[in-house]
Design an enzyme around this catalytic site. Structure first.
Site, short mmCIF file in Angstrom:
data_model
loop_
_atom_site.label_atom_id
_atom_site.label_comp_id
_atom_site.label_asym_id
_atom_site.label_seq_id
_atom_site.Cartn_x
_atom_site.Cartn_y
_atom_site.Cartn_z
N ASP A 1 0.72 -1.35 -0.10
CA ASP A 1 0.06 0.17 0.07
C ASP A 1 0.97 1.38 0.13
OD1 ASP A 1 -2.13 -2.00 0.50
OD2 ASP A 1 -3.03 -0.80 2.16
N HIS B 1 3.86 -2.31 3.15
CA HIS B 1 3.66 -1.07 2.50
C HIS B 1 5.02 -0.70 1.77
CE1 HIS B 1 0.72 -0.77 5.77
NE2 HIS B 1 0.24 0.14 5.11
ZN LIG Z 1 -2.57 3.29 3.06
#
Ligand SMILES: [Zn+2]
Length: 238
Positions: free
Chosen positions: A53, A200
């Site tokens: 992400d 992430h």
């Molecule tokens: Zn996010």
């Protein structure tokens, strides 16, 4: 009079605050059976979906791509529209490597920061950018912070999107920099068939995530896992 005006303004701000902050989150037991929202995919196959992400990021994303390539792994990148506009060449690299793009809004506002109208605009603006890179691909949306209420879900579904959250036992919080070893250990130990793992590649220094992947990929491969995109995983639903 002045006091009355101030009072009315105060009430407006307060009610807006409550609407935005306390709009009820979707209930998993209600929406999971509809297939509109996915946390993980029940399957007997040895499949796992890694998701990244908040990218693209010019440093972290290419590093992650090269590790994925080394282990013939596919993944899904939930990107922020603003960053896609900033680093189109990185997005192109992700697509050319055969990975999947997902919509993670335009500017990543959290649940309590904006109202439904703005959230919907965020979705559609990011969608327009995504379409340039993967025109006919399945539409997958991950709301910032994973917050989604019924009203937003309706807008998302109406636009042909499926909401992809993540396996709760695979929320490692790599963004909090707990150490590469901790990230790797948790993902490896917690791995189950059909997991959607939340990691992430954007939003700051992700060197620990990169280092952790160098352990995660060989270890899970050795356990017989195959790394697939979320769309691929969904096609194996029991
Ligand atoms: Zn996010």
């Amino acid at each position: 009079m002045k006091n009355l005006c101030s009072f009315i303004i105060f009430i407006c701000i307060l009610s807006n605050f409550y609407t935005n902050t306390f709009a009820e989150m979707i209930k998993r037991e209600q929406v999971e059976p509809t297939g509109q929202v996915v946390w993980e995919v029940p399957t007997k196959k040895n499949l796992i979906a890694l998701t990244f992400d908040d990218g693209p990021n010019p440093t972290n994303t290419p590093q992650i791509l090269s590790i994925l390539e080394q282990y013939q792994a596919s993944a899904t990148f939930f990107m922020i529209g603003d960053r896609m506009e900033q680093y189109p060449q990185v997005v192109q690299q992700v697509v050319e490597a055969g990975h999947e793009l997902g919509n993670h809004s335009m500017t990543h506002p959290y649940q309590d920061e904006v109202g439904l109208k703005r959230k919907t605009t965020e979705l559609t603006r990011a969608d327009q950018i995504l379409r340039k890179f993967q025109p006919n691909h399945r539409r997958l949306f991950r709301p910032p912070g994973g917050y989604i209420d019924d009203a937003l879900l309706q807008e998302v579904v109406h636009r042909g999107y499926k909401v992809v959250l993540w396996s709760y036992h695979q929320d490692i919080k790599d963004w909090s920099m707990p150490g590469a070893k901790v990230i790797a250990k948790q993902v490896i130990q917690n791995a189950r068939h059909g997991d959607i793992v939340l990691l992430h590649d954007g939003g700051g220094d992700r060197s620990q995530t990169v280092q952790a992947l160098k352990k995660i990929l060989p270890a899970l491969k050795q356990k017989g896992y195959q790394f697939v995109s979320v769309s691929e995983l969904l096609s194996h639903k029991k």
